[in-house]
Design a protein around this motif. Structure first.
Motif, PDB file in Angstrom:
ATOM      1  N   VAL A  77      36.630  37.977  29.652  1.00  0.00           N
ATOM      2  CA  VAL A  77      36.817  37.143  30.835  1.00  0.00           C
ATOM      3  C   VAL A  77      37.510  37.987  31.883  1.00  0.00           C
ATOM      4  CG1 VAL A  77      37.872  35.068  31.759  1.00  0.00           C
ATOM      5  CG2 VAL A  77      36.909  35.051  29.456  1.00  0.00           C
ATOM      6  N   TYR A  78      36.757  38.400  32.893  1.00  0.00           N
ATOM      7  CA  TYR A  78      37.291  39.282  33.920  1.00  0.00           C
ATOM      8  C   TYR A  78      37.926  38.446  35.020  1.00  0.00           C
ATOM      9  CZ  TYR A  78      34.984  43.405  31.951  1.00  0.00           C
ATOM     10  OH  TYR A  78      34.599  44.433  31.141  1.00  0.00           O
ATOM     11  N   THR A  79      39.173  38.708  35.301  1.00  0.00           N
ATOM     12  CA  THR A  79      39.875  37.926  36.319  1.00  0.00           C
ATOM     13  C   THR A  79      39.623  38.515  37.705  1.00  0.00           C
ATOM     14  OG1 THR A  79      41.817  39.301  36.113  1.00  0.00           O
ATOM     15  CG2 THR A  79      41.703  37.361  34.690  1.00  0.00           C
ATOM     16  N   LYS A  80      40.144  37.808  38.704  1.00  0.00           N
ATOM     17  CA  LYS A  80      39.939  38.262  40.076  1.00  0.00           C
ATOM     18  C   LYS A  80      40.542  39.650  40.286  1.00  0.00           C
ATOM     19  CE  LYS A  80      42.020  36.565  43.841  1.00  0.00           C
ATOM     20  NZ  LYS A  80      42.382  35.626  44.923  1.00  0.00           N
ATOM     21  N   GLU A  81      41.709  39.891  39.705  1.00  0.00           N
ATOM     22  CA  GLU A  81      42.368  41.197  39.863  1.00  0.00           C
ATOM     23  C   GLU A  81      41.477  42.299  39.299  1.00  0.00           C
ATOM     24  OE1 GLU A  81      44.011  38.412  38.761  1.00  0.00           O
ATOM     25  OE2 GLU A  81      44.775  38.262  40.805  1.00  0.00           O
ATOM     26  N   MET A  82      40.891  42.044  38.124  1.00  0.00           N
ATOM     27  CA  MET A  82      40.041  43.055  37.498  1.00  0.00           C
ATOM     28  C   MET A  82      38.801  43.322  38.340  1.00  0.00           C
ATOM     29  SD  MET A  82      40.346  41.527  33.687  1.00  0.00           S
ATOM     30  CE  MET A  82      39.423  42.732  32.746  1.00  0.00           C
ATOM     31  N   LEU A  83      38.260  42.245  38.934  1.00  0.00           N
ATOM     32  CA  LEU A  83      37.020  42.407  39.695  1.00  0.00           C
ATOM     33  C   LEU A  83      37.276  43.062  41.036  1.00  0.00           C
ATOM     34  CD1 LEU A  83      35.616  38.912  38.824  1.00  0.00           C
ATOM     35  CD2 LEU A  83      34.616  41.074  38.087  1.00  0.00           C
ATOM     36  N   LEU A  84      38.476  42.828  41.586  1.00  0.00           N
ATOM     37  CA  LEU A  84      38.803  43.433  42.878  1.00  0.00           C
ATOM     38  C   LEU A  84      39.130  44.918  42.717  1.00  0.00           C
ATOM     39  CD1 LEU A  84      41.050  40.696  44.499  1.00  0.00           C
ATOM     40  CD2 LEU A  84      39.025  41.681  45.553  1.00  0.00           C
ATOM     41  N   ASP A  85      39.585  45.293  41.551  1.00  0.00           N
ATOM     42  CA  ASP A  85      40.040  46.669  41.350  1.00  0.00           C
ATOM     43  C   ASP A  85      39.426  47.235  40.075  1.00  0.00           C
ATOM     44  OD1 ASP A  85      41.331  49.004  41.491  1.00  0.00           O
ATOM     45  OD2 ASP A  85      43.371  48.199  41.372  1.00  0.00           O
ATOM     46  N   PRO A  86      38.128  47.474  40.087  1.00  0.00           N
ATOM     47  CA  PRO A  86      37.446  47.859  38.847  1.00  0.00           C
ATOM     48  C   PRO A  86      37.891  49.216  38.340  1.00  0.00           C
ATOM     49  CG  PRO A  86      35.963  48.039  40.695  1.00  0.00           C
ATOM     50  CD  PRO A  86      37.207  47.417  41.214  1.00  0.00           C
ATOM     51  N   GLU A  87      38.393  50.056  39.230  1.00  0.00           N
ATOM     52  CA  GLU A  87      38.772  51.393  38.779  1.00  0.00           C
ATOM     53  C   GLU A  87      40.024  51.335  37.933  1.00  0.00           C
ATOM     54  OE1 GLU A  87      38.815  53.806  42.286  1.00  0.00           O
ATOM     55  OE2 GLU A  87      36.824  53.044  42.801  1.00  0.00           O
ATOM     56  N   HIS A  88      40.913  50.425  38.273  1.00  0.00           N
ATOM     57  CA  HIS A  88      42.147  50.301  37.511  1.00  0.00           C
ATOM     58  C   HIS A  88      41.913  49.525  36.222  1.00  0.00           C
ATOM     59  CE1 HIS A  88      46.273  48.797  36.660  1.00  0.00           C
ATOM     60  NE2 HIS A  88      46.516  50.060  36.855  1.00  0.00           N
ATOM     61  N   TYR A  89      41.050  48.519  36.331  1.00  0.00           N
ATOM     62  CA  TYR A  89      40.831  47.651  35.167  1.00  0.00           C
ATOM     63  C   TYR A  89      39.500  47.965  34.494  1.00  0.00           C
ATOM     64  CZ  TYR A  89      44.668  44.856  36.933  1.00  0.00           C
ATOM     65  OH  TYR A  89      45.877  44.428  37.369  1.00  0.00           O
ATOM     66  N   ALA A  90      39.282  49.237  34.172  1.00  0.00           N
ATOM     67  CA  ALA A  90      38.059  49.597  33.451  1.00  0.00           C
ATOM     68  C   ALA A  90      38.162  49.075  32.029  1.00  0.00           C
ATOM     69  CB  ALA A  90      37.895  51.099  33.447  1.00  0.00           C
ATOM     70  N   PRO A  91      37.025  48.801  31.392  1.00  0.00           N
ATOM     71  CA  PRO A  91      37.096  48.370  29.994  1.00  0.00           C
ATOM     72  C   PRO A  91      37.710  49.475  29.146  1.00  0.00           C
ATOM     73  CG  PRO A  91      34.841  48.296  30.815  1.00  0.00           C
ATOM     74  CD  PRO A  91      35.658  48.922  31.873  1.00  0.00           C
ATOM     75  N   ARG A  92      38.192  49.082  28.011  1.00  0.00           N
ATOM     76  CA  ARG A  92      38.830  50.075  27.156  1.00  0.00           C
ATOM     77  C   ARG A  92      37.845  51.156  26.723  1.00  0.00           C
ATOM     78  NH1 ARG A  92      41.776  46.864  22.724  1.00  0.00           N
ATOM     79  NH2 ARG A  92      40.960  45.011  23.740  1.00  0.00           N
ATOM     80  N   ARG A  93      38.405  52.305  26.305  1.00  0.00           N
ATOM     81  CA  ARG A  93      37.559  53.450  25.933  1.00  0.00           C
ATOM     82  C   ARG A  93      36.550  53.037  24.872  1.00  0.00           C
ATOM     83  NH1 ARG A  93      38.198  57.755  22.347  1.00  0.00           N
ATOM     84  NH2 ARG A  93      40.147  56.898  21.563  1.00  0.00           N
ATOM     85  N   GLN A  94      35.325  53.410  25.101  1.00  0.00           N
ATOM     86  CA  GLN A  94      34.284  53.072  24.156  1.00  0.00           C
ATOM     87  C   GLN A  94      34.375  54.018  22.964  1.00  0.00           C
ATOM     88  OE1 GLN A  94      31.724  50.852  25.918  1.00  0.00           O
ATOM     89  NE2 GLN A  94      33.559  50.733  27.163  1.00  0.00           N
ATOM     90  N   VAL A  95      34.333  53.498  21.772  1.00  0.00           N
ATOM     91  CA  VAL A  95      34.355  54.340  20.583  1.00  0.00           C
ATOM     92  C   VAL A  95      33.003  54.264  19.909  1.00  0.00           C
ATOM     93  CG1 VAL A  95      35.431  54.750  18.354  1.00  0.00           C
ATOM     94  CG2 VAL A  95      36.802  53.959  20.273  1.00  0.00           C
ATOM     95  N   HIS A  96      32.400  55.412  19.703  1.00  0.00           N
ATOM     96  CA  HIS A  96      31.139  55.462  18.991  1.00  0.00           C
ATOM     97  C   HIS A  96      31.397  56.152  17.686  1.00  0.00           C
ATOM     98  CE1 HIS A  96      28.880  54.242  22.559  1.00  0.00           C
ATOM     99  NE2 HIS A  96      29.835  54.873  23.192  1.00  0.00           N
ATOM    100  N   ALA A  97      30.930  55.605  16.609  1.00  0.00           N
ATOM    101  CA  ALA A  97      31.310  56.066  15.279  1.00  0.00           C
ATOM    102  C   ALA A  97      31.015  57.545  15.079  1.00  0.00           C
ATOM    103  CB  ALA A  97      30.591  55.234  14.240  1.00  0.00           C
ATOM    104  N   ASP A  98      29.848  57.987  15.525  1.00  0.00           N
ATOM    105  CA  ASP A  98      29.467  59.368  15.212  1.00  0.00           C
ATOM    106  C   ASP A  98      29.890  60.372  16.277  1.00  0.00           C
ATOM    107  OD1 ASP A  98      27.798  58.006  16.812  1.00  0.00           O
ATOM    108  OD2 ASP A  98      25.959  58.966  16.118  1.00  0.00           O
ATOM    109  N   VAL A  99      30.039  59.939  17.505  1.00  0.00           N
ATOM    110  CA  VAL A  99      30.443  60.882  18.555  1.00  0.00           C
ATOM    111  C   VAL A  99      31.717  60.391  19.224  1.00  0.00           C
ATOM    112  CG1 VAL A  99      28.343  62.109  19.157  1.00  0.00           C
ATOM    113  CG2 VAL A  99      28.698  59.771  19.953  1.00  0.00           C
TER     114      VAL A  99
END
Lengths: 190, 565
Positions: free
Chosen positions: A132-154
């Motif tokens: 659930v992305y709040t207004k703050e997250m949507l207004l400032d996408p660079e600061h509120y990027a999703p957490r680091r993506q982890v891929h099992a093999d890489v």
């Protein structure tokens, strides 16, 4: 008999031909393809140049949304400290990214070009609540990027991308669909 | 009256329809199933032909006519969708939109706006105007309740006509002329009519809007629940509008037998539990606790000494039944506070058709506002209103004569013969006068509180017993230091915290089911239009649980049911 040999040779020729052509596969996630300018990824809310939010809380995006992913709670602007131009602003603006189908109808419906779908597509996360992305997250996408993506093999660190910095701003750098120098924007400011 | 005239046949868009002579063309079209767009026309008010939206093409007439002001005549052939008519309608809309700001996104009317709807359905689709639009003051607060946006106003005069024709207090006026004409109140005044909220519903654009509901929701966000206003004993039919199970506003529903389609401001704005601190959990001596424990303590307290069960006249019939059972089983006194009871003979419909209406000191304008509008309906149909007493009379504009005493009234009015029947008499002592004048209309002293009519016969509460069970959300009078109180209420106000007492949270009437009896004796059902706080229970459920804690069966008994029926 000869026909069979011909077919065999033709097949081998195709294989050989493609083996020397440049590869079109991309080694994702180490490599990422650039997305088209029309790509519909993560939403972003824009501001006017004077810092006021473009969103006026009209709820038309929420009304247009076919998956009911958007929640807007409007409120009246304090004339001394307005949040947006005009009488009305969005006190609460939330998009449920699990529900969203990235159709872009919110963008179509918006009368003030406040919401745009950006180029970012890596939106996975660990729990439902964080979608659930709040207004703050949507207004400032660079600061509120999703957490680091982890891929099992890489599982390689991708510096700059996840720590709320350079990577994403590079991604957004050229993506400015709402140029603030358009006549529409000037008229809105007036 | 129109029914008495001979029927005529008219043809509207090829549809033949028979209506009484003198029927307005727009009503005939409705009967034929043809939609004619309107702004200023309203079936409850006199037509004015101000907006020109309902232009239609009538054969043998040189120019387009307004359907809302044209009575039908025999053999009339009307076209509402031919080229001439649609060109006229499109032109009217284009001119209306020449100055109407297109700020629909920030306008509260957006989504339920007749101007939007008619533009989509009958409009041009584009504007040929390039000139700048008129700039006027926006969001002018006319009163505590209403805000006016002059840019949006299309001068249909619906609000002005409502205040003049229906409410009769002429609280709004059209000022200035032609292009600078505006709606407003007189200098230095505010829009303080008790019926001002109806103008919000009537306004076909977003010019008059509710300050309470301002920017709270869009029409498509709202869950709509038909229910009953819990403000007074008229029992107006309403629709509760909630967003995400939270109440946002209330609008009237038409019921010709009760409220026509009006609602007073008190009911519309002040009965909603908005901005009122709610009681959220049971508490014993100010300490929050569970329902089970609070009920246990309450049962103990009720058994400990002489008890009085005191009910508010606005609790539901079901709760009253449970309270009566508890009082009987505990051999406790049962009383009602504040006193409001009263019974009337016959119905509101009989009041509306009365030729003579006598108010015995009862200020219906303030006590039962919508009933005052129904009184005015009777007066418009040729009735006369007389007031007896020295108190305030909100209907003073419509009162034919005011008398100091009943004797004076009888002497003055019956001097030249009998008063025209049906006679309706409302107020204290109405029954005696009703018998004297052989009144055939509504007679009696109507209850004023929401369920007051159900409390008829209950004695007034004494507040003398050492243990008092108070049911309902009232500002109970301060108690003597000797008494202990158990309060069932929905607002957090009251002397809950400091002295020995138990408070149990109730649901608001708009958050629960139940039935209420209005002043004429009609039983109407409440429906929950919003979610109550998690720990709050409906009044009847809370009392049933209390009865269970006291080991009393609170099942409705035949006797009480018969009394309530």
């Amino acid at each position: 008999m000869l026909n069979g040999v011909g077919a065999l040779l033709r097949g081998l020729w195709t294989t050989l031909k493609h083996s020397v052509r440049p590869a079109i596969t991309v080694r994702y996630p180490e490599q990422k393809r650039t997305v088209s300018a029309n790509f519909r990824g993560r939403h972003r809310l824009y501001r006017h140049d004077n810092g006021l939010e473009r969103c006026i809380g009209c709820e038309l995006c929420a009304g247009a949304c076919p998956s009911q992913a958007i929640l807007v709670e409007p409120a009246e602007n304090d004339s001394e400290h307005p949040v947006s131009p005009g009488e009305r602003y969005a006190k609460r603006y939330e998009i449920n990214m699990i529900r969203c189908i990235f159709c872009g109808l919110c963008e179509e419906a918006c009368p003030v070009d406040a919401i745009k779908l950006g180029p970012e597509y890596e939106l996975s996360d660990y729990d439902r609540g964080s979608f659930v992305y709040t207004k703050e997250m949507l207004l400032d996408p660079e600061h509120y990027a999703p957490r680091r993506q982890v891929h099992a093999d890489v599982d390689v660190p991708r510096p700059g991308y996840t720590d709320g910095g350079k990577g994403l701003s590079d991604l957004y750098g050229t993506y400015r669909p709402m140029s603030s120098s358009t006549p529409r924007a000037k008229r809105d400011e007036a | 009256m129109a029914e008495a005239l001979p029927p005529v046949t008219v043809i509207i868009d090829g549809q033949e329809v028979r209506v009484p002579k003198g029927t307005l063309l727009i009503e005939a079209a409705k009967k034929a199933g043809v939609e004619i767009p309107v702004f200023c026309y309203h079936p409850k008010m006199k037509p004015v032909g101000a907006c020109r939206m309902c232009l239609v093409d009538i054969q043998k007439m040189p120019r387009l006519q307004t359907a809302c002001t044209t009575p039908v005549s025999e053999g009339m052939i009307v076209h509402t969708r031919n080229d001439r008519a649609t060109a006229g309608q499109k032109a009217v809309l284009e001119l209306m939109l020449a100055n109407h700001p297109l700020d629909c996104p920030i306008c509260d009317k957006g989504g339920e706006c007749p101007l939007q709807d008619n533009t989509f359905k009958f409009g041009l689709g584009v504007s040929r105007f390039t000139e700048p639009k008129r700039k006027l003051a926006k969001a002018i607060p006319l009163s505590e309740r209403i805000v006016l946006d002059r840019e949006r106003c299309i001068m249909c005069y619906r609000c002005v006509r409502f205040q003049d024709e229906i409410a009769g207090d002429q609280a709004l006026a059209a000022m200035d002329r032609a292009g600078t004409s505006q709606i407003g109140v007189l200098d230095g005044e505010t829009f303080d009519s008790p019926f001002s909220g109806n103008t919000i519903d009537l306004c076909p654009v977003g010019a008059l809007l509710s300050r309470q509901y301002r920017f709270r929701a869009r029409p498509w966000d709202l869950q709509r629940t038909p229910s009953i206003c819990a403000g007074c004993a008229v029992g107006c039919n309403v629709e509760l509008h909630a967003r995400d199970r939270a109440l946002q506003r209330m609008v009237p529903r038409e019921n010709m037998a009760i409220n026509n389609e009006w609602l007073c401001d008190f009911g519309r704005f002040d009965t909603l539990p908005l901005g009122i601190e709610r009681l959220r959990e049971p508490a014993v001596d100010g300490q929050p606790t569970s329902w089970a424990e609070a009920l246990e303590s309450a049962a103990e307290l009720l058994r400990s000494g002489p008890t009085e069960v005191i009910v508010s006249p606005s609790i539901t019939n079901e709760a009253l039944n449970a309270a009566t059972t508890i009082a009987r089983e505990l051999k406790a006194g049962l009383g009602v506070w504040p006193a409001t009871t009263g019974q009337v003979r016959r119905t509101i419909q009989d009041l509306v058709t009365s030729k003579t209406i006598i108010l015995l000191g009862l200020d219906v304008w303030r006590a039962l506002p919508v009933l005052a509008l129904r009184v005015r309906e009777a007066l418009k149909a040729g009735g006369k209103l007389y007031f007896v007493g020295a108190g305030a009379n909100g209907l003073w504009r419509d009162t034919s004569a005011t008398f100091a005493t009943v004797e004076e009234l009888v002497q003055a009015l019956t001097h030249d013969g009998a008063l025209p029947q049906p006679i309706s008499i409302l107020g204290w002592g109405a029954d005696a006068l009703g018998d004297e004048l052989a009144a055939e209309g509504m007679v009696g002293s109507p209850a004023t509180a929401a369920n007051g009519a159900a409390m008829t016969g209950l004695p007034k509460a004494t507040f003398e017993a050492p243990v008092q069970l108070l049911v309902g959300n009232e500002d109970w009078p301060l108690r003597s230091s000797a008494s202990a109180r158990i309060q069932l209420r929905w607002s957090a106000a009251g002397d809950a915290a400091d002295r020995p007492s138990i408070v149990l949270p109730l649901a608001h009437p708009y958050e629960q089911t139940g039935s209420l009896i209005n002043l004429e004796g009609t039983v109407q059902q409440l429906h929950p239009g919003a979610a109550a706080p998690a720990a709050a229970h409906p009044d009847w459920l809370a009392l049933a649980e209390l009865a269970e804690a006291l080991h009393i069966s609170a099942a409705p008994d035949m006797e009480t049911n018969a009394a309530l029926a």
